[in-house]
Design a protein around this motif. Structure first.
Motif, PDB file in Angstrom:
ATOM      1  N   GLN A 110       0.823  -1.215   0.000  1.00  0.00           N
ATOM      2  CA  GLN A 110       0.000   0.000   0.000  1.00  0.00           C
ATOM      3  C   GLN A 110       0.853   1.258   0.000  1.00  0.00           C
ATOM      4  OE1 GLN A 110      -2.649  -0.616   3.272  1.00  0.00           O
ATOM      5  NE2 GLN A 110      -4.221  -1.566   2.000  1.00  0.00           N
ATOM      6  N   GLU A 111       2.004   1.212   0.705  1.00  0.00           N
ATOM      7  CA  GLU A 111       2.866   2.400   0.776  1.00  0.00           C
ATOM      8  C   GLU A 111       3.416   2.785  -0.586  1.00  0.00           C
ATOM      9  OE1 GLU A 111       5.895   1.548   3.610  1.00  0.00           O
ATOM     10  OE2 GLU A 111       4.539   1.815   5.312  1.00  0.00           O
ATOM     11  N   ASP A 112       4.036   1.813  -1.254  1.00  0.00           N
ATOM     12  CA  ASP A 112       4.662   2.125  -2.543  1.00  0.00           C
ATOM     13  C   ASP A 112       4.472   0.946  -3.502  1.00  0.00           C
ATOM     14  OD1 ASP A 112       6.056   3.177  -4.571  1.00  0.00           O
ATOM     15  OD2 ASP A 112       7.952   3.407  -3.492  1.00  0.00           O
ATOM     16  N   PRO A 113       3.306   0.909  -4.190  1.00  0.00           N
ATOM     17  CA  PRO A 113       3.071  -0.237  -5.082  1.00  0.00           C
ATOM     18  C   PRO A 113       4.040  -0.296  -6.256  1.00  0.00           C
ATOM     19  CG  PRO A 113       1.284   1.361  -5.223  1.00  0.00           C
ATOM     20  CD  PRO A 113       2.164   1.814  -4.118  1.00  0.00           C
ATOM     21  N   GLU A 114       4.622   0.880  -6.633  1.00  0.00           N
ATOM     22  CA  GLU A 114       5.560   0.874  -7.764  1.00  0.00           C
ATOM     23  C   GLU A 114       6.850   0.169  -7.369  1.00  0.00           C
ATOM     24  OE1 GLU A 114       5.081   1.950 -10.927  1.00  0.00           O
ATOM     25  OE2 GLU A 114       2.986   2.344 -10.378  1.00  0.00           O
ATOM     26  N   LYS A 115       7.326   0.499  -6.155  1.00  0.00           N
ATOM     27  CA  LYS A 115       8.586  -0.085  -5.684  1.00  0.00           C
ATOM     28  C   LYS A 115       8.383  -1.546  -5.285  1.00  0.00           C
ATOM     29  CE  LYS A 115      12.126   0.291  -2.138  1.00  0.00           C
ATOM     30  NZ  LYS A 115      12.356   0.722  -0.763  1.00  0.00           N
ATOM     31  N   TRP A 116       7.322  -1.789  -4.477  1.00  0.00           N
ATOM     32  CA  TRP A 116       7.067  -3.162  -4.008  1.00  0.00           C
ATOM     33  C   TRP A 116       6.067  -3.849  -4.922  1.00  0.00           C
ATOM     34  CZ3 TRP A 116      10.397  -5.374  -1.125  1.00  0.00           C
ATOM     35  CH2 TRP A 116      11.173  -4.622  -0.247  1.00  0.00           C
ATOM     36  N   SER A 117       6.581  -4.320  -6.047  1.00  0.00           N
ATOM     37  CA  SER A 117       5.710  -5.043  -6.968  1.00  0.00           C
ATOM     38  C   SER A 117       5.437  -6.432  -6.396  1.00  0.00           C
ATOM     39  CB  SER A 117       6.355  -5.157  -8.346  1.00  0.00           C
ATOM     40  OG  SER A 117       7.486  -5.974  -8.242  1.00  0.00           O
ATOM     41  N   VAL A 118       4.485  -7.142  -7.006  1.00  0.00           N
ATOM     42  CA  VAL A 118       4.094  -8.462  -6.514  1.00  0.00           C
ATOM     43  C   VAL A 118       5.296  -9.422  -6.520  1.00  0.00           C
ATOM     44  CG1 VAL A 118       2.645 -10.468  -6.999  1.00  0.00           C
ATOM     45  CG2 VAL A 118       1.696  -8.186  -7.202  1.00  0.00           C
ATOM     46  N   SER A 119       6.069  -9.370  -7.638  1.00  0.00           N
ATOM     47  CA  SER A 119       7.186 -10.311  -7.739  1.00  0.00           C
ATOM     48  C   SER A 119       8.268  -9.993  -6.707  1.00  0.00           C
ATOM     49  CB  SER A 119       7.756 -10.286  -9.149  1.00  0.00           C
ATOM     50  OG  SER A 119       8.071  -8.966  -9.487  1.00  0.00           O
ATOM     51  N   LYS A 120       8.481  -8.699  -6.438  1.00  0.00           N
ATOM     52  CA  LYS A 120       9.515  -8.330  -5.456  1.00  0.00           C
ATOM     53  C   LYS A 120       9.111  -8.775  -4.047  1.00  0.00           C
ATOM     54  CE  LYS A 120      11.890  -4.536  -7.638  1.00  0.00           C
ATOM     55  NZ  LYS A 120      11.763  -3.108  -7.931  1.00  0.00           N
ATOM     56  N   LEU A 121       7.832  -8.582  -3.738  1.00  0.00           N
ATOM     57  CA  LEU A 121       7.352  -9.022  -2.415  1.00  0.00           C
ATOM     58  C   LEU A 121       7.461 -10.540  -2.283  1.00  0.00           C
ATOM     59  CD1 LEU A 121       4.234  -6.740  -1.974  1.00  0.00           C
ATOM     60  CD2 LEU A 121       6.209  -6.811  -0.477  1.00  0.00           C
ATOM     61  N   ALA A 122       7.134 -11.239  -3.383  1.00  0.00           N
ATOM     62  CA  ALA A 122       7.215 -12.707  -3.356  1.00  0.00           C
ATOM     63  C   ALA A 122       8.650 -13.155  -3.108  1.00  0.00           C
ATOM     64  CB  ALA A 122       6.701 -13.260  -4.668  1.00  0.00           C
ATOM     65  N   GLN A 123       9.594 -12.432  -3.722  1.00  0.00           N
ATOM     66  CA  GLN A 123      11.000 -12.780  -3.567  1.00  0.00           C
ATOM     67  C   GLN A 123      11.457 -12.502  -2.132  1.00  0.00           C
ATOM     68  OE1 GLN A 123      13.356 -10.735  -6.478  1.00  0.00           O
ATOM     69  NE2 GLN A 123      14.205 -12.664  -7.224  1.00  0.00           N
ATOM     70  N   LYS A 124      11.030 -11.345  -1.614  1.00  0.00           N
ATOM     71  CA  LYS A 124      11.488 -10.929  -0.287  1.00  0.00           C
ATOM     72  C   LYS A 124      11.000 -11.897   0.796  1.00  0.00           C
ATOM     73  CE  LYS A 124      10.842  -7.096   2.968  1.00  0.00           C
ATOM     74  NZ  LYS A 124      12.090  -7.076   3.683  1.00  0.00           N
ATOM     75  N   PHE A 125       9.730 -12.304   0.706  1.00  0.00           N
ATOM     76  CA  PHE A 125       9.185 -13.155   1.769  1.00  0.00           C
ATOM     77  C   PHE A 125       9.195 -14.641   1.398  1.00  0.00           C
ATOM     78  CE2 PHE A 125       7.416  -8.988   2.514  1.00  0.00           C
ATOM     79  CZ  PHE A 125       7.689  -8.813   3.856  1.00  0.00           C
ATOM     80  N   ASN A 126       9.755 -14.961   0.210  1.00  0.00           N
ATOM     81  CA  ASN A 126       9.903 -16.336  -0.253  1.00  0.00           C
ATOM     82  C   ASN A 126       8.540 -17.074  -0.302  1.00  0.00           C
ATOM     83  OD1 ASN A 126      11.221 -18.528  -1.229  1.00  0.00           O
ATOM     84  ND2 ASN A 126      11.814 -19.329   0.783  1.00  0.00           N
ATOM     85  N   ILE A 127       7.580 -16.425  -0.949  1.00  0.00           N
ATOM     86  CA  ILE A 127       6.289 -17.084  -1.175  1.00  0.00           C
ATOM     87  C   ILE A 127       5.910 -16.926  -2.662  1.00  0.00           C
ATOM     88  CG2 ILE A 127       5.336 -16.911   1.154  1.00  0.00           C
ATOM     89  CD1 ILE A 127       3.846 -14.399   0.201  1.00  0.00           C
ATOM     90  N   GLU A 128       4.860 -17.611  -3.063  1.00  0.00           N
ATOM     91  CA  GLU A 128       4.457 -17.552  -4.475  1.00  0.00           C
ATOM     92  C   GLU A 128       3.799 -16.205  -4.793  1.00  0.00           C
ATOM     93  OE1 GLU A 128       1.989 -20.895  -5.581  1.00  0.00           O
ATOM     94  OE2 GLU A 128       3.370 -22.225  -4.501  1.00  0.00           O
ATOM     95  N   PRO A 129       4.013 -15.683  -6.024  1.00  0.00           N
ATOM     96  CA  PRO A 129       3.403 -14.403  -6.397  1.00  0.00           C
ATOM     97  C   PRO A 129       1.872 -14.432  -6.313  1.00  0.00           C
ATOM     98  CG  PRO A 129       5.054 -15.040  -7.994  1.00  0.00           C
ATOM     99  CD  PRO A 129       4.903 -16.195  -7.063  1.00  0.00           C
ATOM    100  N   SER A 130       1.287 -15.596  -6.613  1.00  0.00           N
ATOM    101  CA  SER A 130      -0.188 -15.647  -6.576  1.00  0.00           C
ATOM    102  C   SER A 130      -0.703 -15.414  -5.154  1.00  0.00           C
ATOM    103  CB  SER A 130      -0.670 -16.991  -7.105  1.00  0.00           C
ATOM    104  OG  SER A 130      -0.134 -18.032  -6.331  1.00  0.00           O
ATOM    105  N   LYS A 131       0.099 -15.848  -4.155  1.00  0.00           N
ATOM    106  CA  LYS A 131      -0.322 -15.639  -2.774  1.00  0.00           C
ATOM    107  C   LYS A 131      -0.274 -14.160  -2.411  1.00  0.00           C
ATOM    108  CE  LYS A 131       0.636 -20.124  -0.875  1.00  0.00           C
ATOM    109  NZ  LYS A 131       1.634 -20.970  -0.222  1.00  0.00           N
ATOM    110  N   VAL A 132       0.774 -13.479  -2.916  1.00  0.00           N
ATOM    111  CA  VAL A 132       0.867 -12.027  -2.678  1.00  0.00           C
ATOM    112  C   VAL A 132      -0.347 -11.331  -3.286  1.00  0.00           C
ATOM    113  CG1 VAL A 132       2.280  -9.972  -3.028  1.00  0.00           C
ATOM    114  CG2 VAL A 132       3.372 -12.190  -2.717  1.00  0.00           C
ATOM    115  N   ASN A 133      -0.701 -11.793  -4.477  1.00  0.00           N
ATOM    116  CA  ASN A 133      -1.861 -11.222  -5.163  1.00  0.00           C
ATOM    117  C   ASN A 133      -3.124 -11.380  -4.335  1.00  0.00           C
ATOM    118  OD1 ASN A 133      -1.963  -9.840  -7.556  1.00  0.00           O
ATOM    119  ND2 ASN A 133      -1.294 -11.615  -8.743  1.00  0.00           N
ATOM    120  N   ILE A 134      -3.285 -12.580  -3.765  1.00  0.00           N
ATOM    121  CA  ILE A 134      -4.489 -12.845  -2.972  1.00  0.00           C
ATOM    122  C   ILE A 134      -4.482 -11.977  -1.711  1.00  0.00           C
ATOM    123  CG2 ILE A 134      -5.656 -14.618  -1.580  1.00  0.00           C
ATOM    124  CD1 ILE A 134      -4.649 -16.621  -3.745  1.00  0.00           C
ATOM    125  N   LEU A 135      -3.314 -11.835  -1.094  1.00  0.00           N
ATOM    126  CA  LEU A 135      -3.224 -11.073   0.162  1.00  0.00           C
ATOM    127  C   LEU A 135      -3.493  -9.595  -0.055  1.00  0.00           C
ATOM    128  CD1 LEU A 135      -0.058 -12.649   1.792  1.00  0.00           C
ATOM    129  CD2 LEU A 135      -2.424 -13.031   2.424  1.00  0.00           C
TER     130      LEU A 135
END
Lengths: 180, 418
Positions: A110-135
């Motif tokens: 929510q803070e910075d969707p441009e910087k924290w894209s779905v794939s970057k968040l998935a990489q950082k927390f080591n989860i699947e991108p689809s889960k980030v999408n759902i969250l």
């Protein structure tokens, strides 16, 4: 560049040989054993894809007589055989998400969707991108923006590209119907 | 007063062109036909062709919205419906034996029916038993409700009921895991209107197309008409000179019109299908249930219906994972690469297999890893849904309509949610 890749001689200049000449003589060789024909009917079907009407053992219900009658006909793969076949997709369930991590993912996105894209968040927390999408969910505005960008890209396509893209979609539909 | 009549303008002038038992073909033809509907006013039918040409050139009227324009659905096969135009009467709504139509009709005398060569030919061609009278066969070919002769409405309803019973029985017992949409498509492929009409045509049923005047002029004997399929009204028989590619929609056809595909059931198609159903109903009336079952098995269920070509998945991998979960398979679903050739060439081939632990569920070949994976998963799913039980002796399982029936096989546990 092309010149170097194409052969610069004509095959017409090469001597013709119907079979390669070497020390082995196929006519007079002692190893030229005549094949011995099998008497009666033989079963030797050509190599083909397995029939979809032969239900795999995992899908046969417990009360089916095939489980006992065909018990030794079903193939069970050994660990060595499985090791030779690399996994290209695995359906695994992970329950490594805690409420804190979920909250952190949502706030970062929510803070910075441009910087924290779905794939970057998935990489950082080591989860699947689809889960980030759902969250995090997808915002309508962002979705519309991406779709509008896609439209402009599509407008730049020429006729050949458009046809190729359309064919690709149709081919994928054929996979889903099991068609060729 | 201006009357609005809907005309159906078809650029492919074969309205019955979708006669094929292959379901997918039917669908393709439905989508391929370029059809257009326009509505326009005219006062007398005589100027219709002229007006039609003028209006087709100039007018751009929007098609009129029609109420209750739904296509016949598969669910309607299992329900008998009343025809209110025949004036049905009954003592009590649940007392089915008391249902009577109040329209005056009389049965064709057997002596007249016996004179018809077409009836004799059809009777022997279908190898109908001796008990099946020619007058019933003639009644099965009569769609004319108000001509004074008994029509085929009741026989057709009876035949439809038996068809839907035996076809559902066959599909539910032989393929207990078939998903509902595929089951419906299969029922449609066995006893859909187009399919039954095609069967009727292959039986050599003829349509009575000549008017009373033509018959009188040709000095045609009266009994000849009783062996033909009678569904055309006297007026439409007289109006033979139809504009090529132009077909006036009747009220029944409008009922079956699908607004999205502009496809309708042609009256002739419906008439052929109804005559086939009525002939089956007649077998029950004269020869009993066993003969009806044999007839349906040899003429309808013997047709090849490619069930495995009727599947279309949207998210196959997720669906297969859910299926494995539902079956209680402990190991997770894995897609493995079994073989490959020419990965770096333009024509690579990959072979993937869907595995659960040490068991293979299905394999697929494709020119990319994604294609091979999808095909492996789709094949695994189709082999799950197409499971067919066998008896303990290894023969085909018994059907509930057989004698001394005991349940074998499984009851399908329904679809998975994806």
């Amino acid at each position: 560049m092309w010149k170097s890749a194409v052969r610069n001689y004509s095959i017409k200049n090469l001597p013709y040989e119907s079979r390669p000449t070497n020390l082995y003589n196929p006519v007079r060789s002692a190893f030229n054993i005549k094949p011995k024909t099998t008497q009666g009917l033989i079963y030797n079907p050509p190599a083909s894809a397995p029939s979809l009407k032969d239900t795999p053992r995992a899908f046969i219900p417990q009360n089916d007589p095939r489980l006992t009658v065909l018990a030794d006909k079903f193939k069970t793969y050994t660990a060595e055989e499985l090791a030779d076949m690399p996994i290209i997709y695995a359906h695994k369930k992970e329950y490594n998400l805690t409420p804190e991590i979920v909250q952190e993912i949502i706030t970062l996105r929510q803070e910075d969707p441009e910087k924290w894209s779905v794939s970057k968040l998935a990489q950082k927390f080591n989860i699947e991108p689809s889960k980030v999408n759902i969250l995090t969910g997808c915002s309508v505005a962002k979705q519309q923006k991406v779709l509008a960008e896609l439209e402009t890209v599509k407008k730049a396509w020429n006729e050949t590209t458009r046809r190729a893209r359309k064919d690709r979609v149709r081919r994928k539909q054929m996979w889903l119907r099991g068609e060729f | 007063m201006i009357s609005y009549i809907n005309y159906f303008v078809s650029y492919t002038n074969t309205p019955g062109s979708c006669r094929t038992p292959n379901l997918r073909k039917v669908f393709q033809i439905q989508t391929l036909q370029k059809l257009e509907i326009r509505s326009f006013p005219f006062t007398t039918p005589n100027i219709a062709p002229v007006m039609l040409r003028l209006l087709l050139r100039n007018s751009r009227l929007a098609p009129r919205r029609l109420p209750a324009t739904t296509r016949i659905t598969v669910a309607s096969y299992n329900t008998a419906q009343l025809d209110t135009s025949l004036g049905p009467k009954y003592d009590s709504i649940t007392d089915y034996g008391s249902y009577r139509n109040s329209v005056f009709t009389h049965r064709l005398p057997e002596s007249t029916a016996l004179q018809s060569p077409q009836l004799a030919a059809l009777h022997s061609r279908l190898r109908l038993p001796q008990e099946y009278t020619f007058s019933t066969l003639s009644q099965a070919l009569n769609m004319d409700k108000f001509g004074g002769l008994a029509n085929n409405f009741g026989l057709s309803t009876l035949g439809k009921t038996f068809l839907s019973y035996y076809i559902s029985e066959h599909l539910l017992l032989k393929y207990p895991r078939l998903p509902m949409p595929v089951h419906n498509a299969a029922v449609d492929a066995y006893m859909g209107v187009e399919v039954l009409a095609e069967i009727g045509r292959s039986w050599g049923i003829e349509v009575d197309r000549s008017s009373k005047l033509d018959k009188a002029l040709a000095k045609e004997p009266e009994f000849l008409q009783y062996g033909r399929l009678r569904y055309l009204s006297e007026r439409s028989k007289e109006l033979k000179a139809e504009e090529t590619g132009v077909h006036e929609l009747s009220a029944e056809e409008l009922q079956t019109m699908n607004n999205s595909t502009h496809q309708f059931v042609h009256r002739e198609t419906e008439a052929f299908a109804s005559s086939v159903r009525a002939i089956i109903g007649g077998i029950y009336t004269h020869c009993g249930e066993e003969a009806t079952k044999t007839f349906i098995h040899s003429h309808i269920l013997s047709r090849k219906v490619p069930l495995q070509e009727m599947f279309q998945f949207s998210r196959p991998t997720m669906e297969l994972a859910r299926v494995c979960e539902k079956l209680g398979l402990e190991d997770p679903l894995e897609i493995r690469l079994i073989a490959e050739t020419g990965r770096l060439s333009s024509h690579a081939i990959f072979m993937a297999g869907a595995f659960v632990g040490k068991e293979k569920l299905g394999e697929g070949v494709g020119s990319s890893l994604g294609e091979a994976k999808t095909r492996a998963v789709v094949n695994a799913l189709i082999s799950y849904y197409m499971y067919s039980p066998i008896s303990a002796e290894g023969t085909e399982i018994k059907l509930p309509s057989e004698e001394k029936y005991q349940f074998e096989g499984i009851v399908g546990t329904g679809d998975v949610a994806i």
